[in-house]
Design a protein around this motif. Structure first.
Motif, PDB file in Angstrom:
ATOM      1  N   UNK A 117      32.585 -52.525 -73.170  1.00 48.47           N
ATOM      2  CA  UNK A 117      31.727 -51.214 -72.381  1.00 48.47           C
ATOM      3  C   UNK A 117      31.932 -50.211 -72.988  1.00 48.47           C
ATOM      4  N   UNK A 118      32.740 -50.084 -73.964  1.00 50.92           N
ATOM      5  CA  UNK A 118      32.999 -48.581 -74.605  1.00 50.92           C
ATOM      6  C   UNK A 118      32.462 -48.554 -76.015  1.00 50.92           C
ATOM      7  N   UNK A 119      31.211 -47.810 -76.135  1.00 53.84           N
ATOM      8  CA  UNK A 119      30.557 -47.197 -77.374  1.00 53.84           C
ATOM      9  C   UNK A 119      30.631 -45.612 -77.217  1.00 53.84           C
ATOM     10  N   UNK A 120      31.203 -45.315 -78.488  1.00 51.02           N
ATOM     11  CA  UNK A 120      31.316 -43.761 -78.531  1.00 51.02           C
ATOM     12  C   UNK A 120      30.258 -43.031 -79.304  1.00 51.02           C
ATOM     13  N   UNK A 121      29.702 -42.120 -78.877  1.00 53.13           N
ATOM     14  CA  UNK A 121      28.846 -41.434 -79.697  1.00 53.13           C
ATOM     15  C   UNK A 121      29.086 -40.054 -79.837  1.00 53.13           C
ATOM     16  N   UNK A 122      30.482 -39.910 -79.521  1.00 57.11           N
ATOM     17  CA  UNK A 122      31.250 -38.406 -79.690  1.00 57.11           C
ATOM     18  C   UNK A 122      32.724 -38.801 -80.184  1.00 57.11           C
ATOM     19  N   UNK A 123      33.400 -37.825 -80.545  1.00 54.11           N
ATOM     20  CA  UNK A 123      34.885 -37.920 -80.984  1.00 54.11           C
ATOM     21  C   UNK A 123      35.614 -38.746 -80.023  1.00 54.11           C
ATOM     22  N   UNK A 124      36.470 -39.460 -80.504  1.00 50.57           N
ATOM     23  CA  UNK A 124      37.466 -40.070 -79.606  1.00 50.57           C
ATOM     24  C   UNK A 124      38.123 -39.257 -78.649  1.00 50.57           C
ATOM     25  N   UNK A 125      38.580 -37.890 -79.811  1.00 55.64           N
ATOM     26  CA  UNK A 125      39.489 -37.279 -78.996  1.00 55.64           C
ATOM     27  C   UNK A 125      38.978 -36.486 -77.853  1.00 55.64           C
ATOM     28  N   UNK A 126      37.626 -36.238 -77.636  1.00 50.24           N
ATOM     29  CA  UNK A 126      36.955 -35.748 -76.574  1.00 50.24           C
ATOM     30  C   UNK A 126      36.981 -36.754 -75.402  1.00 50.24           C
ATOM     31  N   UNK A 127      36.717 -37.999 -75.702  1.00 47.58           N
ATOM     32  CA  UNK A 127      36.748 -39.017 -74.739  1.00 47.58           C
ATOM     33  C   UNK A 127      38.127 -39.072 -73.963  1.00 47.58           C
ATOM     34  N   UNK A 128      39.114 -39.120 -74.873  1.00 47.73           N
ATOM     35  CA  UNK A 128      40.741 -39.313 -74.421  1.00 47.73           C
ATOM     36  C   UNK A 128      40.973 -37.963 -73.440  1.00 47.73           C
ATOM     37  N   UNK A 129      40.716 -36.908 -73.956  1.00 51.60           N
ATOM     38  CA  UNK A 129      41.090 -35.572 -73.292  1.00 51.60           C
ATOM     39  C   UNK A 129      40.358 -35.678 -72.131  1.00 51.60           C
ATOM     40  N   UNK A 130      39.095 -35.981 -71.968  1.00 51.28           N
ATOM     41  CA  UNK A 130      38.203 -35.944 -70.580  1.00 51.28           C
ATOM     42  C   UNK A 130      38.757 -36.998 -69.580  1.00 51.28           C
ATOM     43  N   UNK A 131      39.152 -38.032 -70.137  1.00 56.92           N
ATOM     44  CA  UNK A 131      39.967 -39.057 -69.179  1.00 56.92           C
ATOM     45  C   UNK A 131      41.038 -38.633 -68.759  1.00 56.92           C
ATOM     46  N   UNK A 132      42.200 -38.048 -69.632  1.00 58.73           N
ATOM     47  CA  UNK A 132      43.178 -37.532 -69.154  1.00 58.73           C
ATOM     48  C   UNK A 132      43.328 -36.306 -68.105  1.00 58.73           C
ATOM     49  N   UNK A 133      42.214 -35.567 -68.457  1.00 57.60           N
ATOM     50  CA  UNK A 133      42.016 -34.322 -67.606  1.00 57.60           C
ATOM     51  C   UNK A 133      41.598 -34.849 -66.009  1.00 57.60           C
ATOM     52  N   UNK A 134      40.463 -35.809 -66.292  1.00 59.29           N
ATOM     53  CA  UNK A 134      39.879 -36.469 -64.818  1.00 59.29           C
ATOM     54  C   UNK A 134      41.302 -37.062 -64.050  1.00 59.29           C
ATOM     55  N   UNK A 135      42.020 -37.813 -64.880  1.00 58.03           N
ATOM     56  CA  UNK A 135      43.152 -38.503 -64.055  1.00 58.03           C
ATOM     57  C   UNK A 135      44.039 -37.590 -63.501  1.00 58.03           C
ATOM     58  N   UNK A 136      44.376 -36.430 -64.329  1.00 56.01           N
ATOM     59  CA  UNK A 136      45.388 -35.651 -63.766  1.00 56.01           C
ATOM     60  C   UNK A 136      44.893 -34.905 -62.901  1.00 56.01           C
ATOM     61  N   UNK A 137      43.607 -34.440 -62.726  1.00 56.06           N
ATOM     62  CA  UNK A 137      42.847 -33.823 -61.331  1.00 56.06           C
ATOM     63  C   UNK A 137      42.742 -34.475 -60.129  1.00 56.06           C
ATOM     64  N   UNK A 138      42.656 -35.746 -60.559  1.00 54.70           N
ATOM     65  CA  UNK A 138      42.965 -36.668 -59.271  1.00 54.70           C
ATOM     66  C   UNK A 138      44.298 -36.870 -58.709  1.00 54.70           C
TER      67      UNK A 138
END
Length: 194
Positions: free
Chosen positions: A70-91
């Motif tokens: 289910x994961x196909x990146x069309x952008x940098x991996x670093x962006x994806x990881x950062x956004x996930x971590x940010x969302x998890x911490x906000x939650x």
């Protein structure tokens, strides 16, 4: 403080390395990306342990998505990881009622950020359903599993040795119970606010 993230692996190599649990890829990712996650978490009332937990949870989410295809990146991996971590911490902050958030890392201005956020919310909704699905009785779980796997009510009735009418009623009752449990979860309300 600005960070320059220069991964030594392509997105394809990163995803393959995560799936294969390749130590060199995982170590490189940790050395490159964990300091950014640590800075984000510490600037927002978190500890190093919190940052390690968030990083590990995010990597597990990514691993599961890769494994499920289910994961196909069309952008940098670093962006994806950062956004996930940010969302998890906000939650996590929201559940602790600490909503002040400082983000000094320049989040990449890529078109796919909204897509990643939708993807993340979809993942959280699925996890919420799975969590409450596991609390249902064996009979309910079995009927719903078979139905969601594409079996007709007649096939389910035959396999479980019930009448089709009973299976139909059981499916309706179990689905209704699952929906009620999900809708009563505070995370459900949180997800629907965003």
């Amino acid at each position: 403080k600005k960070y320059t993230v220069e991964p030594s692996f392509s997105n394809k190599e990163i995803l393959e390395g995560i799936l294969a649990c390749d130590r060199s890829v995982l170590k490189s990712l940790y050395r490159t990306h964990f300091p950014i996650v640590l800075n984000l978490i510490q600037r927002n009332k978190g500890s190093k342990q919190d940052a390690e937990d968030i990083y590990q949870e995010a990597m597990l989410v990514i691993f599961e998505k890769i494994q499920a295809g289910q994961l196909q990146l069309s952008f940098k991996f670093s962006t994806y990881l950062y956004v996930i971590c940010k969302k998890m911490w906000l939650m996590r902050l929201r559940t602790k009622k600490r909503t002040t958030f400082t983000d000094e890392y320049e989040e990449p201005q890529e078109d796919n950020i909204q897509e990643m956020e939708r993807d993340w919310h979809r993942h959280l909704r699925l996890e919420l359903i799975r969590k409450h699905f596991r609390t249902l009785g064996d009979s309910c779980r079995r009927v719903l599993e078979l139905f969601w796997s594409g079996f007709s009510l007649g096939q389910i009735a035959e396999q479980l040795q019930f009448t089709p009418a009973y299976v139909k009623k059981r499916k309706f009752t179990c689905q209704k119970r699952l929906i009620e449990k999900v809708e009563q979860d505070p995370l459900y309300k949180e997800l629907n606010e965003h």
